[in-house]
Design a protein around this motif. Structure first.
Motif, mmCIF file in Angstrom:
data_model
loop_
_atom_site.group_PDB
_atom_site.id
_atom_site.type_symbol
_atom_site.label_atom_id
_atom_site.label_comp_id
_atom_site.label_asym_id
_atom_site.label_seq_id
_atom_site.Cartn_x
_atom_site.Cartn_y
_atom_site.Cartn_z
ATOM 1 N N LYS A 115 0.810 -0.989 0.043
ATOM 2 C CA LYS A 115 -0.066 -0.095 0.207
ATOM 3 C C LYS A 115 0.996 1.208 0.052
ATOM 4 N N ALA A 116 1.983 1.170 0.541
ATOM 5 C CA ALA A 116 3.057 2.355 0.501
ATOM 6 C C ALA A 116 4.399 1.816 0.362
ATOM 7 N N VAL A 117 5.283 2.842 0.151
ATOM 8 C CA VAL A 117 6.749 2.614 0.335
ATOM 9 C C VAL A 117 7.355 3.747 1.074
ATOM 10 N N SER A 118 8.128 3.311 2.086
ATOM 11 C CA SER A 118 9.022 4.135 2.973
ATOM 12 C C SER A 118 10.116 4.859 2.174
ATOM 13 N N VAL A 119 10.079 6.288 2.377
ATOM 14 C CA VAL A 119 11.050 6.944 1.700
ATOM 15 C C VAL A 119 11.643 8.056 2.678
ATOM 16 N N TYR A 120 12.866 8.382 2.330
ATOM 17 C CA TYR A 120 13.616 9.287 3.304
ATOM 18 C C TYR A 120 13.695 10.673 2.655
ATOM 19 N N ALA A 121 14.193 11.737 3.627
ATOM 20 C CA ALA A 121 14.626 12.980 3.094
ATOM 21 C C ALA A 121 15.986 13.064 3.438
ATOM 22 N N HIS A 122 16.553 13.728 2.554
ATOM 23 C CA HIS A 122 18.029 13.768 2.640
ATOM 24 C C HIS A 122 18.400 15.299 2.849
ATOM 25 N N VAL A 123 18.678 15.768 3.945
ATOM 26 C CA VAL A 123 19.168 17.063 4.550
ATOM 27 C C VAL A 123 20.631 17.285 4.558
ATOM 28 N N ASN A 124 20.854 18.412 3.969
ATOM 29 C CA ASN A 124 22.474 18.811 3.772
ATOM 30 C C ASN A 124 22.478 20.055 3.627
ATOM 31 N N ARG A 125 23.559 20.487 4.485
ATOM 32 C CA ARG A 125 23.903 21.955 4.471
ATOM 33 C C ARG A 125 25.212 22.137 4.945
ATOM 34 N N GLU A 126 25.666 23.375 4.998
ATOM 35 C CA GLU A 126 26.883 23.589 5.148
ATOM 36 C C GLU A 126 27.293 23.733 6.905
ATOM 37 N N THR A 127 26.403 24.193 7.515
ATOM 38 C CA THR A 127 26.869 24.096 9.007
ATOM 39 C C THR A 127 25.782 22.925 9.732
ATOM 40 N N GLU A 129 24.175 23.765 12.260
ATOM 41 C CA GLU A 129 23.044 24.571 12.782
ATOM 42 C C GLU A 129 21.853 24.571 11.448
ATOM 43 N N ASP A 130 22.602 24.685 10.420
ATOM 44 C CA ASP A 130 21.467 24.715 9.299
ATOM 45 C C ASP A 130 20.762 23.251 8.955
ATOM 46 N N ASN A 134 16.997 22.536 9.112
ATOM 47 C CA ASN A 134 16.318 21.866 7.809
ATOM 48 C C ASN A 134 15.650 20.443 8.170
ATOM 49 N N LEU A 135 16.423 19.777 9.227
ATOM 50 C CA LEU A 135 15.730 18.493 9.789
ATOM 51 C C LEU A 135 14.153 18.756 10.262
ATOM 52 N N GLU A 136 14.211 19.694 11.127
ATOM 53 C CA GLU A 136 12.753 20.049 11.546
ATOM 54 C C GLU A 136 11.770 20.311 10.432
ATOM 55 N N THR A 137 12.306 21.192 9.554
ATOM 56 C CA THR A 137 11.423 21.205 8.247
ATOM 57 C C THR A 137 10.895 19.892 7.580
ATOM 58 N N ALA A 138 11.896 19.002 7.349
ATOM 59 C CA ALA A 138 11.709 17.684 6.875
ATOM 60 C C ALA A 138 10.742 16.829 7.757
ATOM 61 N N ILE A 139 10.950 16.993 8.795
ATOM 62 C CA ILE A 139 9.942 16.233 9.848
ATOM 63 C C ILE A 139 8.372 16.920 9.790
ATOM 64 N N ASN A 140 8.612 18.168 9.891
ATOM 65 C CA ASN A 140 7.049 18.851 9.416
ATOM 66 C C ASN A 140 6.412 18.344 8.317
ATOM 67 N N ASN A 141 7.231 18.291 7.256
ATOM 68 C CA ASN A 141 6.832 17.795 6.004
ATOM 69 C C ASN A 141 6.226 16.374 5.910
ATOM 70 N N GLY A 142 6.390 15.597 6.983
ATOM 71 C CA GLY A 142 5.833 14.215 7.215
ATOM 72 C C GLY A 142 6.923 13.173 7.061
ATOM 73 N N ARG A 147 17.950 11.444 6.505
ATOM 74 C CA ARG A 147 19.661 11.455 6.495
ATOM 75 C C ARG A 147 20.226 12.777 6.493
ATOM 76 N N LEU A 148 21.122 12.996 7.510
ATOM 77 C CA LEU A 148 21.643 14.361 7.752
ATOM 78 C C LEU A 148 23.075 14.250 7.286
ATOM 79 N N GLN A 149 23.593 15.354 6.521
ATOM 80 C CA GLN A 149 24.825 15.472 5.928
ATOM 81 C C GLN A 149 25.159 17.049 6.218
ATOM 82 N N CYS A 150 26.561 17.010 6.419
ATOM 83 C CA CYS A 150 27.224 18.409 6.632
ATOM 84 C C CYS A 150 28.514 18.562 6.075
ATOM 85 N N THR A 151 28.817 19.493 5.725
ATOM 86 C CA THR A 151 30.164 19.744 5.426
ATOM 87 C C THR A 151 31.095 19.973 6.447
#
Length: 170
Positions: A115-127, A129-130, A134-142, A147-151
């Motif tokens: 009925k559904a497929v699990s997907v994930y968001a990939h949040v990446n930024r320079e810092t 803090e950023d 953006n993690l919060e934004t991804a969670i608020n989007n459902g 996945r988190l990635q930072c330089t």
């Protein structure tokens, strides 16, 4: 329903993605993915030099026959390059058959299996803090998985970051 044209597209990022588009004399077309990261140009060459010339004029509805012909009649036996090419042709032909029949491909292949497929968001930024903002934004989007990635602080263009571009999920 004869195959009249087959085009191969290589696109970005970089040249990672290889897409095949098959067109029939009636104007129906289907697309298939032939991506083989790191060997995409080998797949393109195999398709353009060895596969496509053999398929022009064939009946697009004879999917199994074309698959068997491509699999058993090829010189490059059991290679990843060959299987990526055959897979793309196969999916493009099923896409055509689905369009002609007015059904989605999954219905032709036996119906839905979940009925559904699990997907994930990939949040990446320079810092960091950023990234966390953006993690919060991804969670608020459902998204339930992110996945988190930072330089590395102070460096630019670290692998997996998009600089001033948006997140993958936006």
């Amino acid at each position: 329903m004869k195959i009249t044209d087959i085009k191969v597209f290589v696109c970005c990022p970089g040249r990672n993605f290889v897409t095949v588009k098959i067109t029939t004399e009636e104007g129906f077309y289907g697309v298939g993915d032939a991506t083989l990261n790191g060997r995409e140009l080998a797949v393109v060459s195999y398709l353009e030099d060895h596969v496509i010339p053999c398929l022009i004029g064939k009946d697009a509805h004879q999917i199994e026959d074309i698959w068997q012909y491509s699999y058993k009649g090829a010189y490059w036996q059991n290679s990843a390059v060959r299987m990526a090419a055959i897979g793309a042709i196969d999916v493009a032909l099923w896409d055509i058959k689905a369009k002609v029949s007015g059904l989605p491909v999954y219905q032709l292949l036996g119906g839905k299996s979940r009925k559904a497929v699990s997907v994930y968001a990939h949040v990446n930024r320079e810092t960091i803090e950023d990234v966390l903002n953006n993690l919060e934004t991804a969670i608020n989007n459902g998204y339930k998985t992110v996945r988190l990635q930072c330089t590395i602080p102070g460096s630019k263009g670290t692998y997996g970051t998009l600089g001033d571009k948006k997140n993958y999920y936006e």
